[in-house]
Write a protein that holds these residues in place. Structure first.
Motif, mmCIF file in Angstrom:
data_model
loop_
_atom_site.group_PDB
_atom_site.id
_atom_site.type_symbol
_atom_site.label_atom_id
_atom_site.label_comp_id
_atom_site.label_asym_id
_atom_site.label_seq_id
_atom_site.Cartn_x
_atom_site.Cartn_y
_atom_site.Cartn_z
ATOM 1 N N ARG A 127 -40.056 22.448 -9.973
ATOM 2 C CA ARG A 127 -38.650 22.490 -9.620
ATOM 3 C C ARG A 127 -37.895 21.295 -10.135
ATOM 4 O O ARG A 127 -38.319 20.165 -10.036
ATOM 5 C CB ARG A 127 -38.458 22.618 -8.111
ATOM 6 C CG ARG A 127 -37.019 22.915 -7.796
ATOM 7 C CD ARG A 127 -36.749 23.798 -6.602
ATOM 8 N NE ARG A 127 -37.848 24.175 -5.771
ATOM 9 C CZ ARG A 127 -38.083 23.623 -4.600
ATOM 10 N NH1 ARG A 127 -37.356 22.631 -4.165
ATOM 11 N NH2 ARG A 127 -39.054 24.074 -3.860
ATOM 12 N N VAL A 184 -48.460 26.506 0.863
ATOM 13 C CA VAL A 184 -47.512 27.381 1.565
ATOM 14 C C VAL A 184 -46.585 28.001 0.534
ATOM 15 O O VAL A 184 -45.737 27.316 -0.029
ATOM 16 C CB VAL A 184 -46.697 26.602 2.621
ATOM 17 C CG1 VAL A 184 -45.706 27.533 3.309
ATOM 18 C CG2 VAL A 184 -47.608 25.950 3.650
ATOM 19 N N PHE A 185 -46.772 29.271 0.252
ATOM 20 C CA PHE A 185 -45.976 29.988 -0.747
ATOM 21 C C PHE A 185 -45.835 29.186 -2.040
ATOM 22 O O PHE A 185 -44.791 29.194 -2.668
ATOM 23 C CB PHE A 185 -44.594 30.349 -0.199
ATOM 24 C CG PHE A 185 -44.666 31.142 1.069
ATOM 25 C CD1 PHE A 185 -45.396 32.323 1.112
ATOM 26 C CD2 PHE A 185 -44.050 30.698 2.220
ATOM 27 C CE1 PHE A 185 -45.505 33.050 2.282
ATOM 28 C CE2 PHE A 185 -44.149 31.424 3.400
ATOM 29 C CZ PHE A 185 -44.875 32.600 3.426
ATOM 30 N N CYS A 214 -36.824 21.407 7.132
ATOM 31 C CA CYS A 214 -35.535 22.004 7.517
ATOM 32 C C CYS A 214 -35.335 21.907 9.026
ATOM 33 O O CYS A 214 -34.257 21.563 9.498
ATOM 34 C CB CYS A 214 -35.476 23.463 7.083
ATOM 35 S SG CYS A 214 -35.327 23.649 5.299
ATOM 36 N N TYR A 260 -39.116 31.999 4.272
ATOM 37 C CA TYR A 260 -38.948 31.413 2.950
ATOM 38 C C TYR A 260 -38.414 32.494 2.009
ATOM 39 O O TYR A 260 -38.771 33.661 2.128
ATOM 40 C CB TYR A 260 -40.288 30.919 2.396
ATOM 41 C CG TYR A 260 -40.888 29.726 3.119
ATOM 42 C CD1 TYR A 260 -41.337 29.812 4.431
ATOM 43 C CD2 TYR A 260 -41.018 28.503 2.461
ATOM 44 C CE1 TYR A 260 -41.886 28.714 5.073
ATOM 45 C CE2 TYR A 260 -41.575 27.402 3.094
ATOM 46 C CZ TYR A 260 -42.004 27.515 4.401
ATOM 47 O OH TYR A 260 -42.552 26.425 5.032
ATOM 48 N N MET A 261 -37.596 32.081 1.044
ATOM 49 C CA MET A 261 -37.081 33.002 0.024
ATOM 50 C C MET A 261 -36.497 34.257 0.677
ATOM 51 O O MET A 261 -36.738 35.365 0.220
ATOM 52 C CB MET A 261 -38.213 33.385 -0.953
ATOM 53 C CG MET A 261 -38.772 32.194 -1.712
ATOM 54 S SD MET A 261 -40.268 32.564 -2.646
ATOM 55 C CE MET A 261 -41.521 32.454 -1.374
ATOM 56 N N ILE A 287 -30.746 27.012 6.556
ATOM 57 C CA ILE A 287 -30.701 25.622 6.098
ATOM 58 C C ILE A 287 -30.903 25.614 4.590
ATOM 59 O O ILE A 287 -31.899 26.111 4.088
ATOM 60 C CB ILE A 287 -31.786 24.759 6.775
ATOM 61 C CG1 ILE A 287 -31.617 24.820 8.285
ATOM 62 C CG2 ILE A 287 -31.695 23.304 6.314
ATOM 63 C CD1 ILE A 287 -32.715 25.543 8.984
ATOM 64 N N GLU A 288 -29.924 25.025 3.913
ATOM 65 C CA GLU A 288 -30.012 24.961 2.461
ATOM 66 C C GLU A 288 -30.346 23.534 2.052
ATOM 67 O O GLU A 288 -29.758 22.584 2.587
ATOM 68 C CB GLU A 288 -28.664 25.386 1.866
ATOM 69 C CG GLU A 288 -28.766 25.977 0.483
ATOM 70 C CD GLU A 288 -27.474 26.703 0.098
ATOM 71 O OE1 GLU A 288 -27.502 27.931 -0.019
ATOM 72 O OE2 GLU A 288 -26.450 26.025 -0.076
ATOM 73 N N ARG A 289 -31.259 23.369 1.128
ATOM 74 C CA ARG A 289 -31.673 22.040 0.635
ATOM 75 C C ARG A 289 -32.063 21.108 1.778
ATOM 76 O O ARG A 289 -31.699 19.928 1.778
ATOM 77 C CB ARG A 289 -30.568 21.366 -0.170
ATOM 78 C CG ARG A 289 -30.232 22.084 -1.456
ATOM 79 C CD ARG A 289 -29.390 21.223 -2.378
ATOM 80 N NE ARG A 289 -28.929 22.033 -3.490
ATOM 81 C CZ ARG A 289 -27.844 22.791 -3.443
ATOM 82 N NH1 ARG A 289 -27.116 22.830 -2.352
ATOM 83 N NH2 ARG A 289 -27.508 23.515 -4.489
#
Ligand code: SAH
Length: 334
Positions: A127, A184-185, A214, A260-261, A287-289
């Motif tokens: 990322r 985790v994912f 988060c 998630y996602m 919750i974003e970022r």
């Protein structure tokens, strides 16, 4: 192994601060390395009677891949590598550390991850947004971006696996840096399996996963005595977009759902959960970022979040929390 710092009584606080910095720098299990050296002392002396030869070997052993193996908790592999050195058939295989980068803030890394970043020859990362973490890497370390986002895959998973194997076979100390926690994912399980199949030594270093980051930053407890004692980490995204989920089971456990996602799947999740009996008024948060300085928080109910999410989101990685525990968040309002 004893490392002592003293100011002779003049400045004990300064001594403590210096100790804390040294502790952050050195692996906590450095004593294992000392024990390893002690265990093979006689063996090494017998194999290499000449002092310069012995010193050269110990330099390699205590700073290179054998030390990595000991510190990564694989003494058997370390011993095999030492025997190979002594037999003059050294193996040149490197090591791969599957490292959790946490949510993106450099100070949410583990000390172990931080130390490894300062040592690795190559860092394979996906990322963008982990710049703060990448800044901790050795300046001359090679960085390989294999970027992945939901829709566009830069390198296919099997290509990433092959890359890790081939870098390690070149003798490199490789970090596979993954957002949050590798298991985790994060497909860390697939990478670990590929490394194991290729007999590449590896270790897994946990990271703060998005659900935890988060929840903490949004001040929303994941469990609460008055609400629920379970948490379910789940995803709303599958490769083919179809979500086959046991909604009845999800609702029955009353666990806090950390999704998630989940943005794109939110309407499906909403339908599935409410059909299975979850009230529309169940507290929820988006919750974003999370865990970064650009975090955003939307609170409400399962119904309101589902309705508002598409226009509210600005496209950053986002996590959804649903459940009665969310009501106990000090920032939560419906
Ligand atoms: N291994 C990662 C998850 C990778 S899947 C971990 O343990 O956190 C990617 C998804 O994780 C994103 O789509 C989003 O749902 C979630 N995510 C990752 N980082 C996030 C962040 N900082 N804030 C909110 N959600 C995040």
């Amino acid at each position: 192994l004893t490392i002592a710092v003293s100011s002779g009584g003049d400045a004990p606080v300064l001594a403590r601060l210096i100790r804390a910095r040294i502790e952050a720098l050195l692996p906590a299990n450095l004593g294992d390395l000392a024990a390893f050296a002690a265990r093979f002392r006689d063996r090494i002396r017998a194999a290499l009677p000449s002092l310069p030869a012995r010193r050269a070997l110990l330099d390699r052993v205590l700073s290179g891949r054998i030390a990595d193996l000991v510190l990564a908790g694989d003494p058997a592999a370390a011993e095999a590598a030492l025997e190979a050195e002594l037999a003059h058939t050294p193996t040149h295989t490197g090591i791969v550390h599957l490292v959790g980068a946490g949510p993106g803030a450099a100070d949410l890394l583990t000390l172990r991850a931080q130390r490894l970043l300062g040592e690795a020859d190559v860092i394979v990362h996906d990322r963008l947004g982990t710049e703060a973490v990448l800044d901790l890497a050795r300046r001359d370390a090679e960085r390989v971006y294999v970027g992945k986002s939901r829709a566009n895959h830069c390198l296919k998973q099997h290509e990433i696996n092959e890359l890790l194997v081939s870098l390690a076979r070149e003798g490199k100390k490789v970090i596979r840096l993954k957002g949050g926690d590798p298991f985790v994912f994060g497909r860390g399980g697939e990478e670990a399996a590929a490394l194991a199949a290729a007999a590449i030594p590896f270790e897994v270093v946990p990271g703060v996963t998005a659900a935890l980051a988060c929840a903490a930053q949004a001040r929303i407890p994941l469990t609460h005595r008055d609400a629920t004692r379970a948490v379910t980490l789940m995803t709303g995204h599958t490769a083919d977009g179809v979500i086959a989920m046991d909604f009845d089971a999800l609702v029955r456990t009353r666990a806090t759902l950390a999704i998630y996602m989940g943005l794109h799947a939110l309407p499906h999740l909403h339908r599935g959960l409410t059909t299975a009996g979850m009230p529309e008024t169940t507290p929820a948060a988006l919750i974003e970022r999370g865990g970064t300085d650009r975090q955003r928080l939307l609170t409400g109910t399962l119904a309101s979040i589902t309705a508002q999410a598409p226009t509210w989101s600005d496209g950053g990685p986002a996590l959804i929390l649903v459940g009665e525990a969310v009501r106990h968040g000090t920032n939560w309002t419906a």
